[in-house]
Design an enzyme around this catalytic site. Structure first.
Site, PDB file in Angstrom:
ATOM      1  N   SER A   1      36.710  -8.069  24.751  1.00 46.79           N
ATOM      2  CA  SER A   1      38.962  -7.938  24.482  1.00 46.79           C
ATOM      3  C   SER A   1      39.458  -8.918  24.618  1.00 46.79           C
ATOM      4  CB  SER A   1      38.845  -7.717  26.453  1.00 46.79           C
ATOM      5  OG  SER A   1      39.668  -7.988  26.945  1.00 46.79           O
TER       6      SER A   1
ATOM      7  N   TYR B   1      38.283 -12.721  34.987  1.00 44.41           N
ATOM      8  CA  TYR B   1      38.804 -11.650  33.484  1.00 44.41           C
ATOM      9  C   TYR B   1      38.438 -12.014  32.036  1.00 44.41           C
ATOM     10  CZ  TYR B   1      38.309  -7.205  31.344  1.00 44.41           C
ATOM     11  OH  TYR B   1      38.516  -5.982  30.116  1.00 44.41           O
TER      12      TYR B   1
END
Ligand code: NDP
Ligand code: 8X3
Length: 254
Positions: free
Chosen positions: A138, A151
């Site tokens: 990501s 995250y």
């Protein structure tokens, strides 16, 4: 040789879009997630295009993983392309207020789950000297943001794990790619906001985010380049997303 494509987290978002994209290439699809009902629905949609096998898999649960691999039909057991897509974010609280269980779930899914599935599949690829591992990293693994804490850290792990895999596999005909999407409208925000639809919608309000099909197209493309070419990483953002300046707090005592 069989060119089985194994997609984790295929019940939704990028995973389901990848299944649809790869189905058009006719390759056998091995689709896994916790939501068997959604996988079966997807398989029903794809069944005329290619051979499909769906099975329940929780990448955080060792028994589920063992059962999944033990019950694979022979024709789906030689995975050529592994799309390590299962993953999630939970919460946006600052670190000091975050829920520790949410942190554990993210680490268990995005890190431990991903490496466990990779470790299961990799020996077969090495034996056959053939394969492609595509990890879902990501932009969060490259750029920190408030509330991203664990995250973001899990996706930074995915980035470095992808690179170290390449180091270990040097000399083998096995490719490794880290796909690093920015803001994409899937179920991701609904999961992160724990079912609060208003909060999830707010993430995309006034934007034109990526959609799952954009990422599936790119994932499919990285598998089609000539066999001597390895796309190490691709970072993809919607045009409406960019970087801000580094934050400076101007209320500190001198
Ligand atoms: P979705 O929520 O739409 O899909 C996530 C998928 O992961 C679902 O199929 C879900 O299936 C599966 N999953 C979650 N936990 C587990 C588990 N324990 N075991 C097996 N499968 C699991 O989100 P996205 O499609 O957006 O996310 C896919 C990946 O892309 C994730 O790794 C995410 O971090 C990453 N990503 C997402 C971005 C975005 O903005 N959307 C941007 C960058 C990266 P089920 O619940 O049925 O198990
Ligand atoms: C998902 C992208 O910016 O929401 O990985 O973390 S972001």
């Amino acid at each position: 040789m069989s060119q089985v494509v194994f997609i984790t987290g295929a019940s939704s978002g990028f995973g389901a879009a990848c299944a649809r994209r790869f189905a058009s290439s006719g390759r056998p699809l091995l689709l896994a997630a916790r939501s068997l009902d959604k996988l079966e629905q997807l398989a029903g949609e794809l069944k005329d295009g290619c051979p499909v096998h769906v099975a329940e898999l929780d990448v955080t649960d060792q028994d589920s993983i063992e059962q999944f691999f033990a019950n694979l039909p022979q024709e789906f057991s030689q995975v050529h392309t592994l799309i390590n897509n299962a993953g999630l974010a939970l919460g946006m609280e600052p670190a000091q207020e975050a829920n520790l269980e949410d942190w554990e779930t993210m680490i268990n899914t995005n890190v431990t789950g991903l490496v466990t599935i990779t470790r299961k599949v990799l020996p077969g690829m090495v034996e056959r000297n053939s394969g492609h591992i595509i990890n879902l990293g990501s932009t969060a693994g490259n750029w920190p943001y408030p509330g991203g804490n664990v995250y973001c850290a899990t996706k930074a792990f995915v980035k470095q794990f992808s690179r170290t895999l390449r180091s270990d596999l040097l000399g083998k005909q096995i490719r490794v790619t880290n796909i690093e999407p920015g803001m994409a409208e899937t179920n991701f925000s609904l999961v992160r906001m724990k079912g609060d639809e208003d909060k999830a919608d707010e993430v995309y309000t006034g934007t034109k985010p990526l959609v799952a099909e954009d990422i599936a197209e790119i994932i499919h493309w990285v598998t089609t380049v000539p066999p001597h070419v390895n796309i190490n990483a691709m970072e993809i953002m919607p045009v409406c997303q960019g970087w801000g300046p580094l934050a400076v707090n101007r209320e500190m005592e001198a």
